[in-house]
Scaffold this motif. Structure first.
Motif, PDB file in Angstrom:
ATOM      1  N   ASP A  38      13.282  10.221  27.126  1.00 25.81           N
ATOM      2  CA  ASP A  38      13.699  10.034  28.524  1.00 25.81           C
ATOM      3  C   ASP A  38      15.069  10.638  28.811  1.00 25.81           C
ATOM      4  N   GLU A  39      15.883  10.844  27.779  1.00 26.22           N
ATOM      5  CA  GLU A  39      17.223  11.417  27.944  1.00 26.22           C
ATOM      6  C   GLU A  39      17.237  12.941  27.838  1.00 26.22           C
ATOM      7  N   LEU A  40      16.109  13.530  27.451  1.00 29.74           N
ATOM      8  CA  LEU A  40      16.040  14.972  27.258  1.00 29.74           C
ATOM      9  C   LEU A  40      15.516  15.663  28.509  1.00 29.74           C
ATOM     10  N   PRO A  41      16.050  16.826  28.840  1.00 31.78           N
ATOM     11  CA  PRO A  41      15.468  17.591  29.945  1.00 31.78           C
ATOM     12  C   PRO A  41      14.012  17.936  29.601  1.00 31.78           C
ATOM     13  N   SER A  42      13.093  17.599  30.470  1.00 24.09           N
ATOM     14  CA  SER A  42      11.664  17.839  30.239  1.00 24.09           C
ATOM     15  C   SER A  42      11.208  17.220  28.924  1.00 24.09           C
ATOM     16  N   GLY A  43      11.697  16.010  28.634  1.00 17.85           N
ATOM     17  CA  GLY A  43      11.406  15.356  27.361  1.00 17.85           C
ATOM     18  C   GLY A  43      10.068  14.648  27.280  1.00 17.85           C
ATOM     19  N   ASP A  44       9.367  14.544  28.392  1.00 20.32           N
ATOM     20  CA  ASP A  44       8.065  13.880  28.391  1.00 20.32           C
ATOM     21  C   ASP A  44       7.122  14.599  27.427  1.00 20.32           C
ATOM     22  N   GLY A  45       6.601  13.891  26.451  1.00 20.13           N
ATOM     23  CA  GLY A  45       5.697  14.481  25.469  1.00 20.13           C
ATOM     24  C   GLY A  45       6.400  15.136  24.291  1.00 20.13           C
ATOM     25  N   ALA A  46       7.715  14.966  24.179  1.00 16.51           N
ATOM     26  CA  ALA A  46       8.465  15.575  23.074  1.00 16.51           C
ATOM     27  C   ALA A  46       8.005  15.016  21.732  1.00 16.51           C
ATOM     28  N   GLU A  47       8.132  15.836  20.709  1.00 16.45           N
ATOM     29  CA  GLU A  47       7.738  15.446  19.358  1.00 16.45           C
ATOM     30  C   GLU A  47       8.970  15.222  18.488  1.00 16.45           C
ATOM     31  N   LEU A  48       8.875  14.247  17.611  1.00 15.80           N
ATOM     32  CA  LEU A  48       9.933  13.966  16.651  1.00 15.80           C
ATOM     33  C   LEU A  48       9.915  15.052  15.580  1.00 15.80           C
ATOM     34  N   VAL A  49      11.057  15.680  15.356  1.00 17.14           N
ATOM     35  CA  VAL A  49      11.178  16.700  14.326  1.00 17.14           C
ATOM     36  C   VAL A  49      11.754  16.082  13.059  1.00 17.14           C
ATOM     37  N   LYS A  50      12.843  15.348  13.207  1.00 19.46           N
ATOM     38  CA  LYS A  50      13.519  14.738  12.049  1.00 19.46           C
ATOM     39  C   LYS A  50      14.486  13.681  12.558  1.00 19.46           C
ATOM     40  N   ALA A  51      14.716  12.659  11.773  1.00 21.11           N
ATOM     41  CA  ALA A  51      15.685  11.620  12.135  1.00 21.11           C
ATOM     42  C   ALA A  51      16.498  11.252  10.902  1.00 21.11           C
ATOM     43  N   PHE A  52      17.776  10.982  11.145  1.00 20.75           N
ATOM     44  CA  PHE A  52      18.712  10.636  10.075  1.00 20.75           C
ATOM     45  C   PHE A  52      19.571   9.466  10.525  1.00 20.75           C
ATOM     46  N   ARG A  53      20.236   8.860   9.553  1.00 22.76           N
ATOM     47  CA  ARG A  53      21.256   7.856   9.872  1.00 22.76           C
ATOM     48  C   ARG A  53      22.430   8.052   8.927  1.00 22.76           C
ATOM     49  N   THR A  54      23.593   7.639   9.415  1.00 21.48           N
ATOM     50  CA  THR A  54      24.799   7.592   8.595  1.00 21.48           C
ATOM     51  C   THR A  54      25.138   6.118   8.469  1.00 21.48           C
ATOM     52  N   SER A  55      26.334   5.794   8.042  1.00 22.16           N
ATOM     53  CA  SER A  55      26.712   4.389   7.912  1.00 22.16           C
ATOM     54  C   SER A  55      26.720   3.672   9.258  1.00 22.16           C
ATOM     55  N   ASN A  56      26.977   4.394  10.357  1.00 17.22           N
ATOM     56  CA  ASN A  56      27.012   3.719  11.660  1.00 17.22           C
ATOM     57  C   ASN A  56      26.442   4.551  12.816  1.00 17.22           C
TER      58      ASN A  56
END
Length: 131
Positions: A38-56
């Protein structure tokens, strides 16, 4: 639901192993979390490519149906709104720019630059579920 879970696992395995087609998309991909899409321009239907986390922090990379890659960075506790920025896939990872800042993901770390000067570096862990 079982099919969705299977596709997510396959996508994560292929993403981790580096298997992808010429477009940078893995053959089976999960959906980008709705709150991020919802925060991406034309994000409807977007696919997850990769996700990461750090300590915070949490970093989520999603590709829109038009093929545009975005980096969404936020604090893990959601104390502030996250920020979406254009990104690109590089030979060794990903890079995103929100001038004067540049974020480079490579070799298990995200390195942050301001006006070309390195100002930080954090270790990354794969985030299987960026909800």
């Amino acid at each position: 639901m079982l099919l969705f879970a299977a596709k997510s696992c396959i996508g994560a395995i292929q993403s981790h192993s580096g298997t992808s087609d010429d477009s940078g998309k893995s053959p089976s991909t999960a959906s980008c979390p709705t709150r991020i899409a919802d925060e991406l321009p034309s994000g409807d239907g977007a696919e997850l490519v990769k996700a990461f986390r750090t300590s915070n922090k949490q970093i989520t990379l999603c590709r829109t149906t038009a093929g545009k890659l975005y980096y969404f960075g936020e604090f893990s506790d959601h104390r502030e709104a996250g920020i979406a920025m254009s990104a690109k896939q590089t030979s060794g990872g990903f890079e995103a720019t929100n001038s004067p800042y540049r974020y480079v993901i490579h070799d298990g770390v995200v390195t942050i630059y301001k006006s070309g000067t390195r100002i930080g570096q954090e270790e990354l862990e794969d985030e299987p579920s960026p909800e």
